[in-house]
Design a protein around this motif. Structure first.
Motif, PDB file in Angstrom:
ATOM      1  N   ILE A 137      -4.888 -10.461   6.359  1.00 27.70           N
ATOM      2  CA  ILE A 137      -4.730 -11.212   7.548  1.00 27.70           C
ATOM      3  C   ILE A 137      -4.129  -9.902   8.465  1.00 27.70           C
ATOM      4  O   ILE A 137      -3.487  -8.796   7.877  1.00 27.70           O
ATOM      5  N   SER A 138      -4.039  -9.806   9.612  1.00 23.35           N
ATOM      6  CA  SER A 138      -3.523  -8.845  10.718  1.00 23.35           C
ATOM      7  C   SER A 138      -3.450  -9.421  11.944  1.00 23.35           C
ATOM      8  O   SER A 138      -3.985 -10.640  12.366  1.00 23.35           O
ATOM      9  N   LEU A 139      -2.838  -8.831  12.823  1.00 22.47           N
ATOM     10  CA  LEU A 139      -2.312  -9.491  14.191  1.00 22.47           C
ATOM     11  C   LEU A 139      -2.560  -8.359  15.059  1.00 22.47           C
ATOM     12  O   LEU A 139      -2.348  -7.225  14.923  1.00 22.47           O
ATOM     13  N   VAL A 178      -2.651  -3.124   7.996  1.00 18.84           N
ATOM     14  CA  VAL A 178      -2.077  -2.671   6.841  1.00 18.84           C
ATOM     15  C   VAL A 178      -1.357  -1.329   7.062  1.00 18.84           C
ATOM     16  O   VAL A 178      -0.732  -0.759   6.514  1.00 18.84           O
ATOM     17  N   ASP A 179      -1.901  -0.455   8.091  1.00 18.66           N
ATOM     18  CA  ASP A 179      -1.373   0.741   8.354  1.00 18.66           C
ATOM     19  C   ASP A 179      -0.057   0.748   9.158  1.00 18.66           C
ATOM     20  O   ASP A 179       0.845   1.622   9.079  1.00 18.66           O
ATOM     21  N   LYS A 180       0.139  -0.579   9.786  1.00 17.75           N
ATOM     22  CA  LYS A 180       1.529  -0.576  10.298  1.00 17.75           C
ATOM     23  C   LYS A 180       2.567  -1.459   9.421  1.00 17.75           C
ATOM     24  O   LYS A 180       3.939  -1.092   9.329  1.00 17.75           O
ATOM     25  N   ILE A 181       1.887  -2.304   8.417  1.00 21.40           N
ATOM     26  CA  ILE A 181       2.727  -3.059   7.563  1.00 21.40           C
ATOM     27  C   ILE A 181       2.215  -2.918   6.177  1.00 21.40           C
ATOM     28  O   ILE A 181       1.000  -3.817   5.930  1.00 21.40           O
ATOM     29  N   ASP A 226       8.698  -3.176   4.012  1.00 23.81           N
ATOM     30  CA  ASP A 226       7.366  -3.064   3.707  1.00 23.81           C
ATOM     31  C   ASP A 226       6.485  -4.341   4.351  1.00 23.81           C
ATOM     32  O   ASP A 226       5.476  -4.103   4.386  1.00 23.81           O
ATOM     33  N   PHE A 227       7.314  -5.214   4.634  1.00 27.86           N
ATOM     34  CA  PHE A 227       6.800  -6.473   5.210  1.00 27.86           C
ATOM     35  C   PHE A 227       7.209  -6.528   6.761  1.00 27.86           C
ATOM     36  O   PHE A 227       6.973  -7.893   7.165  1.00 27.86           O
ATOM     37  N   PHE A 228       7.700  -5.653   7.240  1.00 27.01           N
ATOM     38  CA  PHE A 228       8.270  -5.602   8.871  1.00 27.01           C
ATOM     39  C   PHE A 228       7.616  -4.791   9.712  1.00 27.01           C
ATOM     40  O   PHE A 228       7.021  -3.427   9.407  1.00 27.01           O
ATOM     41  N   ALA A 245       0.874  -1.164  -0.036  1.00 25.87           N
ATOM     42  CA  ALA A 245      -0.197  -0.057  -0.039  1.00 25.87           C
ATOM     43  C   ALA A 245       0.830   1.280  -0.105  1.00 25.87           C
ATOM     44  O   ALA A 245       1.862   1.419   0.545  1.00 25.87           O
ATOM     45  N   VAL A 246       0.528   2.355  -0.812  1.00 25.65           N
ATOM     46  CA  VAL A 246       1.236   3.591  -0.881  1.00 25.65           C
ATOM     47  C   VAL A 246       0.097   4.715  -1.013  1.00 25.65           C
ATOM     48  O   VAL A 246      -0.947   4.590  -1.622  1.00 25.65           O
ATOM     49  N   ASP A 247       0.443   5.590  -0.360  1.00 25.39           N
ATOM     50  CA  ASP A 247      -0.665   6.962  -0.485  1.00 25.39           C
ATOM     51  C   ASP A 247      -0.130   7.845  -1.504  1.00 25.39           C
ATOM     52  O   ASP A 247      -1.355   8.401  -1.775  1.00 25.39           O
ATOM     53  N   ASP A 248       0.897   7.731  -2.030  1.00 31.56           N
ATOM     54  CA  ASP A 248       1.076   8.619  -3.129  1.00 31.56           C
ATOM     55  C   ASP A 248       0.956   8.245  -4.699  1.00 31.56           C
ATOM     56  O   ASP A 248       1.557   7.051  -4.894  1.00 31.56           O
ATOM     57  N   PRO A 249      -0.150   8.113  -5.295  1.00 34.85           N
ATOM     58  CA  PRO A 249      -0.353   7.732  -6.540  1.00 34.85           C
ATOM     59  C   PRO A 249       0.615   7.907  -7.452  1.00 34.85           C
ATOM     60  O   PRO A 249       0.733   7.156  -8.665  1.00 34.85           O
ATOM     61  N   LYS A 250       1.590   9.067  -7.490  1.00 36.31           N
ATOM     62  CA  LYS A 250       2.327   9.278  -8.339  1.00 36.31           C
ATOM     63  C   LYS A 250       3.539   8.136  -8.292  1.00 36.31           C
ATOM     64  O   LYS A 250       4.211   8.008  -9.605  1.00 36.31           O
TER      65      LYS A 250
END
Length: 220
Positions: free
Chosen positions: A96-98, A85-88, A60-62, A35-40
């Motif tokens: 999935i999330s934890l 997904v906000d943290k990873i 990005d996976f840590f 996930a990325v906030d900047d569409p550019k």
């Protein structure tokens, strides 16, 4: 005329199926979609903006931090540390999330629901009384006392809870079947809404005195 009715019925069923599918995390159509906030700096894949694969990295996976206990010095005596997904960002589309949950002695994770995910919880330290309640009209309670190493499942959308029945701190970890399962804490939602729900309505709904309702609204 009959063909037209059949066509409308098929359209209605397809619309229903589409609405049901959209209630859950989508299945990924590629290996990763960070996930990325900047569409550019992203590509549009599977209905989401994702980081261009060539820019993806291990970070990005840590996430680091679940080794630290949460602050349990509050009224309910518990703390939930969420890793979604906000943290990873790499969790995007993976479904999935934890969470880590810390409990003070006799602390609780009060009745709540996860509208978008089933939860599977395991106790790391301590003893927990846990349970969930099925929907109307049965309202059946499934409950169990869990010790270290025990596992319990809370089905998606159902009200559930955990209560530390021991004299020492307790710790649990839980996985959820959504990258962002959401949480609706029942008391906070009903008595702490903004703006407040009409207390006359709540008094009748809960069969309580209006003064009791207004007191609860002040607390939440």
């Amino acid at each position: 005329m009959m063909k037209g009715v059949h066509f409308l019925a098929i359209v209605a069923l397809l619309s229903l199926a589409s609405s049901l599918v959209s209630a859950f995390d989508p299945s990924p159509l590629q290996d990763i979609c960070v996930a990325v906030d900047d569409p550019k700096s992203a590509v549009f894949v599977n209905g989401k903006f994702c980081k261009d694969l060539k820019y993806a990295k291990a970070e990005d996976f840590f996430y680091s931090g679940l080794q630290k206990p949460g602050n349990i010095d509050d009224k309910i005596g518990s703390s939930v540390t969420t890793v979604n997904v906000d943290k990873i960002p790499g969790l995007n589309t993976l479904g999935i999330s934890l969470v880590r949950i810390d409990y003070a002695p006799y602390g609780q994770n009060p009745p709540h629901t996860h509208p978008r995910g089933t939860e599977i919880l395991t106790v790391i330290e301590g003893t927990l009384l846990v349970g969930f309640v099925t929907s109307n009209p049965e309202n059946r309670l499934f409950t169990k006392v869990l010790n270290k190493g025990d596992v319990f499942v809370f089905p998606i959308g159902l009200i559930h809870f955990q209560f530390n029945v021991g004299k020492t701190n307790a710790v649990a970890f839980a996985g959820l079947s959504s990258q962002n399962a959401g949480v609706i804490t029942i008391a906070n939602t009903v008595f702490g809404s903004n703006p407040p729900i009409n207390p006359d309505f709540l008094a009748k709904a809960f069969q309580l005195d209006k003064n009791v309702i207004e007191d609860l609204q002040k607390k939440f």
